[in-house]
Write an enzyme that holds these catalytic residues in place. Structure first.
Site, PDB file in Angstrom:
ATOM      1  N   ASP A   1      -7.965  -5.439  -0.213  1.00 32.80           N
ATOM      2  CA  ASP A   1      -8.386  -6.289  -1.342  1.00 32.80           C
ATOM      3  C   ASP A   1      -8.018  -7.751  -1.141  1.00 32.80           C
ATOM      4  O   ASP A   1      -8.543  -8.626  -1.828  1.00 32.80           O
ATOM      5  CB  ASP A   1      -7.745  -5.756  -2.633  1.00 32.80           C
ATOM      6  CG  ASP A   1      -8.261  -4.361  -2.945  1.00 32.80           C
ATOM      7  OD1 ASP A   1      -7.447  -3.415  -2.985  1.00 32.80           O
ATOM      8  OD2 ASP A   1      -9.487  -4.199  -3.071  1.00 32.80           O
TER       9      ASP A   1
ATOM     10  N   HIS B   1       0.860  -1.196   0.000  1.00 30.28           N
ATOM     11  CA  HIS B   1       0.000   0.000   0.000  1.00 30.28           C
ATOM     12  C   HIS B   1       0.890   1.237   0.000  1.00 30.28           C
ATOM     13  O   HIS B   1       1.971   1.231   0.587  1.00 30.28           O
ATOM     14  CB  HIS B   1      -0.889   0.019   1.260  1.00 30.28           C
ATOM     15  CG  HIS B   1      -2.068   0.917   1.124  1.00 30.28           C
ATOM     16  ND1 HIS B   1      -1.995   2.262   1.384  1.00 30.28           N
ATOM     17  CD2 HIS B   1      -3.327   0.678   0.710  1.00 30.28           C
ATOM     18  CE1 HIS B   1      -3.184   2.805   1.164  1.00 30.28           C
ATOM     19  NE2 HIS B   1      -4.017   1.864   0.748  1.00 30.28           N
TER      20      HIS B   1
HETATM   21  C1  SDX Z   1      -6.118   0.200  -2.938  1.00 31.72           C
HETATM   22  O1  SDX Z   1      -4.304   4.667  -1.935  1.00 31.72           O
HETATM   23  C2  SDX Z   1      -5.297   4.047  -1.357  1.00 31.72           C
HETATM   24  O2  SDX Z   1      -5.730   4.395  -0.279  1.00 31.72           O
HETATM   25  C3  SDX Z   1      -5.866   2.888  -2.158  1.00 31.72           C
HETATM   26  C4  SDX Z   1      -6.912   2.044  -1.448  1.00 31.72           C
HETATM   27  C5  SDX Z   1      -8.199   2.813  -1.211  1.00 31.72           C
HETATM   28  O3  SDX Z   1      -8.949   2.421  -0.303  1.00 31.72           O
HETATM   29  O4  SDX Z   1      -8.485   3.743  -2.014  1.00 31.72           O
HETATM   30  O5  SDX Z   1      -6.396   1.576  -0.213  1.00 31.72           O
HETATM   31  C6  SDX Z   1      -7.290   0.827  -2.284  1.00 31.72           C
HETATM   32  O6  SDX Z   1      -5.813   0.547  -4.035  1.00 31.72           O
HETATM   33  C7  SDX Z   1      -5.296  -0.832  -2.185  1.00 31.72           C
HETATM   34  C8  SDX Z   1      -4.070  -1.328  -3.003  1.00 31.72           C
HETATM   35  C9  SDX Z   1      -4.568  -2.394  -3.967  1.00 31.72           C
HETATM   36  N1  SDX Z   1      -3.511  -2.797  -4.913  1.00 31.72           N
HETATM   37  C10 SDX Z   1      -2.923  -3.984  -4.860  1.00 31.72           C
HETATM   38  O7  SDX Z   1      -3.111  -4.821  -3.978  1.00 31.72           O
HETATM   39  C11 SDX Z   1      -1.970  -4.256  -6.033  1.00 31.72           C
HETATM   40  C12 SDX Z   1      -0.662  -4.860  -5.487  1.00 31.72           C
HETATM   41  N2  SDX Z   1       0.051  -3.825  -4.726  1.00 31.72           N
HETATM   42  C13 SDX Z   1       1.114  -3.130  -5.471  1.00 31.72           C
HETATM   43  O8  SDX Z   1       0.844  -2.917  -6.836  1.00 31.72           O
HETATM   44  C14 SDX Z   1       1.632  -1.944  -4.686  1.00 31.72           C
HETATM   45  O9  SDX Z   1       1.853  -2.340  -3.399  1.00 31.72           O
HETATM   46  C15 SDX Z   1       0.844  -0.648  -4.671  1.00 31.72           C
HETATM   47  C16 SDX Z   1       0.458  -0.206  -6.024  1.00 31.72           C
HETATM   48  C17 SDX Z   1      -0.383  -0.781  -3.817  1.00 31.72           C
HETATM   49  C18 SDX Z   1       1.773   0.367  -4.065  1.00 31.72           C
HETATM   50  O10 SDX Z   1       2.843   0.468  -4.990  1.00 31.72           O
HETATM   51  P1  SDX Z   1       4.149   1.262  -4.614  1.00 31.72           P
HETATM   52  O11 SDX Z   1       3.795   2.573  -4.042  1.00 31.72           O
HETATM   53  O12 SDX Z   1       5.111   1.223  -5.744  1.00 31.72           O
HETATM   54  O13 SDX Z   1       4.699   0.379  -3.446  1.00 31.72           O
HETATM   55  P2  SDX Z   1       5.971   0.726  -2.648  1.00 31.72           P
HETATM   56  O14 SDX Z   1       6.589   2.007  -3.081  1.00 31.72           O
HETATM   57  O15 SDX Z   1       5.586   0.577  -1.228  1.00 31.72           O
HETATM   58  O16 SDX Z   1       6.974  -0.467  -3.107  1.00 31.72           O
HETATM   59  C19 SDX Z   1       8.104  -0.673  -2.325  1.00 31.72           C
HETATM   60  C20 SDX Z   1       8.752  -1.943  -2.882  1.00 31.72           C
HETATM   61  C21 SDX Z   1       9.069  -1.897  -4.370  1.00 31.72           C
HETATM   62  O17 SDX Z   1      10.169  -2.747  -4.577  1.00 31.72           O
HETATM   63  P3  SDX Z   1      11.685  -2.103  -4.575  1.00 31.72           P
HETATM   64  O18 SDX Z   1      11.729  -1.093  -5.703  1.00 31.72           O
HETATM   65  O19 SDX Z   1      11.896  -1.490  -3.197  1.00 31.72           O
HETATM   66  O20 SDX Z   1      12.602  -3.297  -4.836  1.00 31.72           O
HETATM   67  O21 SDX Z   1       7.862  -3.051  -2.703  1.00 31.72           O
HETATM   68  C22 SDX Z   1       7.594  -3.646  -3.974  1.00 31.72           C
HETATM   69  C23 SDX Z   1       7.876  -2.573  -5.002  1.00 31.72           C
HETATM   70  O22 SDX Z   1       8.208  -3.170  -6.241  1.00 31.72           O
HETATM   71  N3  SDX Z   1       6.179  -4.047  -3.966  1.00 31.72           N
HETATM   72  C24 SDX Z   1       5.749  -5.282  -4.215  1.00 31.72           C
HETATM   73  C25 SDX Z   1       4.343  -5.219  -4.064  1.00 31.72           C
HETATM   74  N4  SDX Z   1       3.987  -3.970  -3.723  1.00 31.72           N
HETATM   75  C26 SDX Z   1       5.133  -3.250  -3.670  1.00 31.72           C
HETATM   76  N5  SDX Z   1       6.378  -6.427  -4.541  1.00 31.72           N
HETATM   77  C27 SDX Z   1       5.599  -7.529  -4.744  1.00 31.72           C
HETATM   78  N6  SDX Z   1       4.244  -7.547  -4.612  1.00 31.72           N
HETATM   79  C28 SDX Z   1       3.597  -6.409  -4.273  1.00 31.72           C
HETATM   80  N7  SDX Z   1       2.266  -6.435  -4.146  1.00 31.72           N
END
Ligand code: SDX
Length: 423
Positions: free
Chosen positions: A363, A306
């Site tokens: 989710d 998140h």
């Molecule tokens: C919602 O914003 C809100 O409030 C949204 C929401 C709402 O109520 O409106 O809460 C609803 O959208 C919840 C999120 C739903 N999405 C998912 O579950 C999709 C899977 N999650 C990822 O796509 C991701 O975690 C995001 C999009 C939610 C956040 O992406 P970010 O901001 O890029 O995550 P981050 O900066 O915290 O990532 C840090 C690291 C990165 O790796 P490095 O570059 O450090 O090596 O963590 C990795 C990311 O690649 N990472 C993941 C991951 N999520 C982040 N790796 C594997 N699986 C994942 N799910």
């Protein structure tokens, strides 16, 4: 006050900016005069470090995993209130007394009927169209049928407009589902409460009785409530951006629906179930965890991570408890739960996820409950839309009431070609 000093040789200037306290959470630095003082803009990819507005509606503490609607913790609201009471709270800022609740809930029932002309819209769509494409078109049509709200000045008119779209969203979502199944569209039943009515419109047939249990209604009502608002997430920011131009409020909500559709945002709930089905067995989980950790593999663990929560999403905690409570009552798919529990168990102990503060989000659990209620995957994000509509429209009202609110117009860092002449 905060002092910004540019130390390189281009400007080498310093300037002071006011630090504004927040009721809860971090203070903010008001950089309104930054470019005038220092000749620079800030660069904040994804706006993760930027407050785009001031709001009184919702507060999130990502480190603690806390979510408050108008100051009330989501866990307490989920235990003691229903979704319509929370809609009133989010819209008006206070929980309703019994008279206020009765009048609000009755108006929502009455407004659940859309203009008869909107029904004709559905027959224009192919039955295999994604429900989010059809729903956003139907809601866009609302701004044609209720064009009189193009320039809202009267607060009560805006509240009327808000109650209207909150009330009609479940009906339009149910029409979308029924059309995709080739079933006759079912009118709302005035004798049923909001959430029960939605399940009725999904399940009923023109003849015969439709049974909907209290447990099912309560489960879905909790899901709507947990999705009601969430500060400046991508879809709410989109709604505010469109609202800031003076566009019709329903056109702004349509923009929010389309932003929510993305699998990184509200589309994740549909992807979580698809992913658990793809993993297929507990034995396969390790292989997919390995893929999620591989920087060269675009595979992401849906339902994990998140932008704000760097702890358990408090909504996920409520849903996990609800899922386990309902496991036997509504026959939740135990195979998918076994796979989900294994994913969670590994991810919560794996250094890759722990180091990155990746926890289950809302989710990760909502899908298994929705599936047990007989709701198809493609309808999961429309369910999110129904819950979130009250948040979107309340942010629009808050924005309209702010005399200082400006049109959204961020800047950019230009890295293109310098000026050159056409040969
Ligand atoms: C919602 O914003 C809100 O409030 C949204 C929401 C709402 O109520 O409106 O809460 C609803 O959208 C919840 C999120 C739903 N999405 C998912 O579950 C999709 C899977 N999650 C990822 O796509 C991701 O975690 C995001 C999009 C939610 C956040 O992406 P970010 O901001 O890029 O995550 P981050 O900066 O915290 O990532 C840090 C690291 C990165 O790796 P490095 O570059 O450090 O090596 O963590 C990795 C990311 O690649 N990472 C993941 C991951 N999520 C982040 N790796 C594997 N699986 C994942 N799910």
């Amino acid at each position: 006050m905060a002092t910004f000093t540019i130390k390189d040789n281009r400007t080498g200037r310093s300037a002071e900016f006011e630090v504004l306290d927040s009721t809860l959470g971090s203070p903010v630095v008001d950089i309104t005069g930054l470019h005038k003082e220092l000749g620079v803009y800030t660069y904040d990819n994804g706006l993760g470090m930027t407050a785009t507005c001031q709001s009184e509606i919702t507060f999130i503490d990502g480190a603690k995993g806390e979510l408050l609607y108008r100051g009330y913790p989501i866990e307490e609201l989920a235990e003691k209130k229903n979704y319509i009471e929370v809609c009133y709270l989010i819209l008006h800022g206070e929980l309703p007394n019994s008279d206020q609740y009765e009048s609000f809930e009755k108006d929502i029932r009455i407004k659940s009927y859309p203009h008869e002309g909107i029904k004709n819209l559905f027959s224009a769509f192919p039955d295999n169209g994604h429900p989010m494409a059809i729903l956003s078109s139907a809601v866009s049509a609302l701004s044609a049928f209720h064009h009189q709200h193009l320039n809202i000045k009267d607060d009560e008119e805006f509240m009327e407009m808000a109650r209207r779209i909150i009330a009609k969203m479940p009906t339009l979502a149910a029409y979308t589902y029924r059309h995709s199944m080739g079933y006759p569209l079912i009118y709302p039943d005035m004798d049923r409460y909001f959430t029960e009515n939605f399940l009725y419109m999904l399940r009923a047939f023109p003849t015969g009785k439709t049974e909907i249990s209290e447990v099912e209604t309560r489960a879905l009502d909790t899901i709507f409530m947990l999705h009601a608002d969430h500060e400046q997430n991508a879809s709410t920011t989109t709604v505010r951006a469109v609202g800031s131009t003076g566009a019709h409020p329903y056109a702004a909500v349509v923009a929010g629906i389309n932003a929510l559709w993305g699998r990184a945002h509200g589309g994740a709930n549909e992807s979580v179930i698809a992913q658990l089905e793809m993993i297929g067995s507990v034995e396969n989980v390790d292989r997919f965890i390995k893929r999620a950790k591989d920087p060269n593999d675009p595979f992401r663990l849906m339902g994990f991570g998140h932008r704000v929560y760097k702890n358990f999403d408090p909504r996920a905690r409520v849903l996990k408890r609800l899922r386990d409570e309902l496991r036997d009552t509504i026959g939740i798919n135990s195979k998918l739960i076994e796979i989900a529990d294994r994913v969670e168990e590994i991810a919560l102990n794996d250094e890759y996820f722990v180091k990155r503060n990746l926890y289950p989000n809302i989710d990760f659990y909502s899908g298994t409950i929705l599936e047990a209620l007989g709701i198809r995957k493609k309808m999961f994000t429309p369910i999110f839309v129904i819950g979130r509509t009250v948040g979107w429209i309340t942010h629009l009202i808050e924005q309209k009431r702010d005399p200082k609110q400006k049109i959204y117009r961020p800047r950019q860092r230009y890295i293109g070609k310098k000026r050159r002449s056409v040969p």
